[in-house]
Design a protein around this motif. Structure first.
Motif, PDB file in Angstrom:
ATOM      1  N   GLY A  27       0.795  -1.212   0.000  1.00 21.65           N
ATOM      2  CA  GLY A  27       0.000   0.000   0.000  1.00 21.65           C
ATOM      3  C   GLY A  27       0.834   1.272   0.000  1.00 21.65           C
ATOM      4  N   LYS A  28       2.177   1.156   0.068  1.00 22.13           N
ATOM      5  CA  LYS A  28       3.019   2.352   0.120  1.00 22.13           C
ATOM      6  C   LYS A  28       3.124   3.010  -1.240  1.00 22.13           C
ATOM      7  CE  LYS A  28       5.848   0.724   3.997  1.00 22.13           C
ATOM      8  NZ  LYS A  28       7.223   0.347   4.430  1.00 22.13           N
ATOM      9  N   SER A  29       3.254   2.211  -2.284  1.00 25.93           N
ATOM     10  CA  SER A  29       3.312   2.765  -3.628  1.00 25.93           C
ATOM     11  C   SER A  29       2.802   1.747  -4.617  1.00 25.93           C
ATOM     12  CB  SER A  29       4.736   3.181  -3.988  1.00 25.93           C
ATOM     13  OG  SER A  29       5.572   2.049  -4.124  1.00 25.93           O
ATOM     14  N   SER A  30       2.283   2.228  -5.711  1.00 26.93           N
ATOM     15  CA  SER A  30       1.842   1.364  -6.801  1.00 26.93           C
ATOM     16  C   SER A  30       1.922   2.177  -8.083  1.00 26.93           C
ATOM     17  CB  SER A  30       0.423   0.847  -6.562  1.00 26.93           C
ATOM     18  OG  SER A  30      -0.490   1.933  -6.452  1.00 26.93           O
ATOM     19  N   PRO A  31       2.204   1.513  -9.193  1.00 21.33           N
ATOM     20  CA  PRO A  31       2.357   2.231 -10.454  1.00 21.33           C
ATOM     21  C   PRO A  31       1.022   2.656 -11.043  1.00 21.33           C
ATOM     22  CG  PRO A  31       2.532  -0.123 -10.827  1.00 21.33           C
ATOM     23  CD  PRO A  31       2.423   0.064  -9.329  1.00 21.33           C
ATOM     24  N   ALA A  32       1.096   3.573 -11.991  1.00 22.82           N
ATOM     25  CA  ALA A  32      -0.081   3.844 -12.814  1.00 22.82           C
ATOM     26  C   ALA A  32      -0.407   2.569 -13.570  1.00 22.82           C
ATOM     27  CB  ALA A  32       0.207   4.986 -13.778  1.00 22.82           C
ATOM     28  N   MET A  33      -1.692   2.298 -13.737  1.00 21.78           N
ATOM     29  CA  MET A  33      -2.114   1.050 -14.361  1.00 21.78           C
ATOM     30  C   MET A  33      -3.244   1.291 -15.345  1.00 21.78           C
ATOM     31  SD  MET A  33      -2.081  -1.630 -11.163  1.00 21.78           S
ATOM     32  CE  MET A  33      -3.071  -0.584 -10.108  1.00 21.78           C
ATOM     33  N   GLN A 107      -0.903   8.669  -1.479  1.00 22.91           N
ATOM     34  CA  GLN A 107      -1.495   9.745  -2.265  1.00 22.91           C
ATOM     35  C   GLN A 107      -1.273   9.506  -3.758  1.00 22.91           C
ATOM     36  OE1 GLN A 107      -3.256  12.285  -0.924  1.00 22.91           O
ATOM     37  NE2 GLN A 107      -2.894  11.425   1.118  1.00 22.91           N
ATOM     38  N   PRO A 108      -2.234   9.908  -4.607  1.00 22.04           N
ATOM     39  CA  PRO A 108      -1.995   9.823  -6.053  1.00 22.04           C
ATOM     40  C   PRO A 108      -0.915  10.819  -6.467  1.00 22.04           C
ATOM     41  CG  PRO A 108      -4.071  10.952  -5.587  1.00 22.04           C
ATOM     42  CD  PRO A 108      -3.573  10.432  -4.277  1.00 22.04           C
ATOM     43  N   VAL A 109      -0.020  10.387  -7.347  1.00 23.04           N
ATOM     44  CA  VAL A 109       1.111  11.224  -7.757  1.00 23.04           C
ATOM     45  C   VAL A 109       1.299  11.122  -9.268  1.00 23.04           C
ATOM     46  CG1 VAL A 109       2.365  11.058  -5.561  1.00 23.04           C
ATOM     47  CG2 VAL A 109       2.707   9.301  -7.323  1.00 23.04           C
ATOM     48  N   MET A 151       8.860   6.753 -13.497  1.00 21.22           N
ATOM     49  CA  MET A 151       9.576   7.837 -12.833  1.00 21.22           C
ATOM     50  C   MET A 151       8.629   8.696 -12.007  1.00 21.22           C
ATOM     51  SD  MET A 151      11.916  10.972 -14.342  1.00 21.22           S
ATOM     52  CE  MET A 151      13.038   9.926 -15.242  1.00 21.22           C
ATOM     53  N   LEU A 152       8.980   8.912 -10.750  1.00 20.69           N
ATOM     54  CA  LEU A 152       8.175   9.760  -9.872  1.00 20.69           C
ATOM     55  C   LEU A 152       8.488  11.228 -10.155  1.00 20.69           C
ATOM     56  CD1 LEU A 152       8.471   7.687  -6.590  1.00 20.69           C
ATOM     57  CD2 LEU A 152       6.306   8.450  -7.591  1.00 20.69           C
ATOM     58  N   SER A 153       7.837  11.752 -11.163  1.00 21.36           N
ATOM     59  CA  SER A 153       8.056  13.145 -11.564  1.00 21.36           C
ATOM     60  C   SER A 153       6.972  13.545 -12.544  1.00 21.36           C
ATOM     61  CB  SER A 153       9.429  13.303 -12.226  1.00 21.36           C
ATOM     62  OG  SER A 153       9.604  14.621 -12.731  1.00 21.36           O
ATOM     63  N   SER A 154       6.664  14.818 -12.575  1.00 19.41           N
ATOM     64  CA  SER A 154       5.845  15.336 -13.655  1.00 19.41           C
ATOM     65  C   SER A 154       6.756  15.631 -14.847  1.00 19.41           C
ATOM     66  CB  SER A 154       5.133  16.624 -13.227  1.00 19.41           C
ATOM     67  OG  SER A 154       6.081  17.664 -13.037  1.00 19.41           O
ATOM     68  N   SER A 155       6.176  15.672 -16.020  1.00 20.81           N
ATOM     69  CA  SER A 155       6.955  16.025 -17.211  1.00 20.81           C
ATOM     70  C   SER A 155       7.545  17.423 -17.077  1.00 20.81           C
ATOM     71  CB  SER A 155       6.071  15.953 -18.459  1.00 20.81           C
ATOM     72  OG  SER A 155       6.744  16.455 -19.592  1.00 20.81           O
ATOM     73  N   LYS A 220      13.822   9.259  -8.773  1.00 16.08           N
ATOM     74  CA  LYS A 220      13.209   8.193  -8.000  1.00 16.08           C
ATOM     75  C   LYS A 220      12.117   7.533  -8.838  1.00 16.08           C
ATOM     76  CE  LYS A 220      15.614   8.834  -4.260  1.00 16.08           C
ATOM     77  NZ  LYS A 220      16.611   7.807  -3.839  1.00 16.08           N
ATOM     78  N   PHE A 221      11.915   6.259  -8.587  1.00 16.78           N
ATOM     79  CA  PHE A 221      10.987   5.487  -9.392  1.00 16.78           C
ATOM     80  C   PHE A 221      10.070   4.637  -8.517  1.00 16.78           C
ATOM     81  CE2 PHE A 221      14.651   6.321 -11.984  1.00 16.78           C
ATOM     82  CZ  PHE A 221      14.168   6.500 -13.267  1.00 16.78           C
ATOM     83  N   ILE A 222       8.910   4.330  -9.063  1.00 16.13           N
ATOM     84  CA  ILE A 222       8.139   3.202  -8.562  1.00 16.13           C
ATOM     85  C   ILE A 222       8.703   1.994  -9.296  1.00 16.13           C
ATOM     86  CG2 ILE A 222       5.879   2.099  -8.502  1.00 16.13           C
ATOM     87  CD1 ILE A 222       4.632   4.861  -8.311  1.00 16.13           C
ATOM     88  N   PRO A 223       9.142   0.962  -8.573  1.00 16.50           N
ATOM     89  CA  PRO A 223       9.828  -0.146  -9.243  1.00 16.50           C
ATOM     90  C   PRO A 223       8.914  -0.936 -10.162  1.00 16.50           C
ATOM     91  CG  PRO A 223       9.386  -0.702  -6.953  1.00 16.50           C
ATOM     92  CD  PRO A 223       9.027   0.746  -7.118  1.00 16.50           C
ATOM     93  N   ALA A 224       9.545  -1.707 -11.027  1.00 18.68           N
ATOM     94  CA  ALA A 224       8.798  -2.609 -11.896  1.00 18.68           C
ATOM     95  C   ALA A 224       8.066  -3.637 -11.055  1.00 18.68           C
ATOM     96  CB  ALA A 224       9.756  -3.302 -12.865  1.00 18.68           C
ATOM     97  N   LEU A 225       6.959  -4.129 -11.593  1.00 14.72           N
ATOM     98  CA  LEU A 225       6.203  -5.197 -10.947  1.00 14.72           C
ATOM     99  C   LEU A 225       6.106  -6.378 -11.902  1.00 14.72           C
ATOM    100  CD1 LEU A 225       3.183  -3.411  -9.213  1.00 14.72           C
ATOM    101  CD2 LEU A 225       5.225  -4.333  -8.127  1.00 14.72           C
ATOM    102  N   SER A 226       6.401  -7.559 -11.397  1.00 12.98           N
ATOM    103  CA  SER A 226       6.228  -8.791 -12.155  1.00 12.98           C
ATOM    104  C   SER A 226       5.402  -9.750 -11.307  1.00 12.98           C
ATOM    105  CB  SER A 226       7.584  -9.417 -12.490  1.00 12.98           C
ATOM    106  OG  SER A 226       7.417 -10.618 -13.214  1.00 12.98           O
TER     107      SER A 226
END
Length: 264
Positions: A27-33, A107-109, A151-155, A220-226
């Protein structure tokens, strides 16, 4: 196909197919999906009618920011130059549809993502498959249960950094026609940047590649998920400097622009 519906121009959401994706790392972080619903990007993807009738197949890579509200912005589309009709179909879906936004700290980022839309025939049946993977071609083509790092960043923030780095004493940019660079970042299972390499640079040796590498420093990144678990992965970024405008100054018009979402 695990994440496509054979015979329909619609892709099921990864969150629907693999519910543990939605929880990310405890629940700490999750990628856009890719999400479900009539307003999802997947639901708005359609096989172009004439291309479907002619059994034409292709893959369209895309790069964009997924904003905290799930909307795509700063869209870049690639793929064969003679496949305009496919790029148009992808662009329309990205502009009108939504993703499930990335989460960090509850929070959504905003995140910067890469993905690929594949238009193909499976057993003679037209299929559209959407995957949030672009850097690792083997994983992308296999349509496995995988989302690459984001990548945890805005364009806008990333481009501000690039613009400032142009004046770095160690960067000596040489002008050229359509300067560009492609960088591949290696990201560990904790979201840390562990290495970068320049995949391509135009003009060669003109420091446009090193400029992009410097832009990745401290990222900083949200890591890959497999299969729902964090893993090391690759993240790629293509910089077309002709189109990388200063987010605080509208290069196309020469005026200050507050709404910067359509820079592509």
């Amino acid at each position: 196909m695990k994440n496509s519906i054979v015979g329909a121009a619609l892709v099921l959401s990864l969150a629907t197919l693999f519910p543990n994706f939605a929880n990310g790392q405890g629940g700490k972080s999750s990628p856009a999906m890719v999400t479900s619903g009539s307003n999802s990007v997947a639901a708005l993807l359609h096989y172009p009618e004439k291309a479907r009738a002619a059994n034409i197949q292709t893959a369209i890579p895309f790069y964009c920011e997924v904003e905290a509200n799930g909307k795509a912005a700063h869209i870049q589309l690639y793929g064969p130059k003679d496949k305009t009709v496919f790029r148009t179909a992808v662009l329309k879906a990205l502009e009108k549809g939504r993703f499930q936004p990335a989460m960090s700290g509850g929070q959504p980022v905003p995140v910067m993502v890469g993905g690929t839309v594949m238009f193909m025939f499976t057993g003679g049946t037209p299929t559209v498959a959407l995957t949030l993977s672009s850097a690792d071609k083997q994983k992308t083509a296999s349509l496995t249960n995988y989302i690459q790092p984001q990548m945890l960043s805005s364009s806008a923030d990333f481009r501000r950094k690039i613009w400032k780095l142009r004046y770095d004493n160690n960067i000596h940019l040489r002008p050229g026609v359509h300067p560009s660079a492609i960088v591949i970042a290696q990201v560990d299972a904790h979201g840390n940047l562990v290495g970068t390499r320049i995949e391509a640079e135009t003009p060669p040796g003109a420091d446009w590649g090193p400029l992009l590498v410097k832009g990745f420093q401290g990222a900083k990144f949200i890591p890959a998920l497999s299969n729902g678990a964090p893993v090391a992965g690759q993240y790629d970024f293509i910089a077309n400097y002709d189109n990388m405008f200063d987010p605080d100054y509208g290069a196309p018009t020469g005026s200050n622009i507050k709404d910067d979402r359509y820079d592509r």
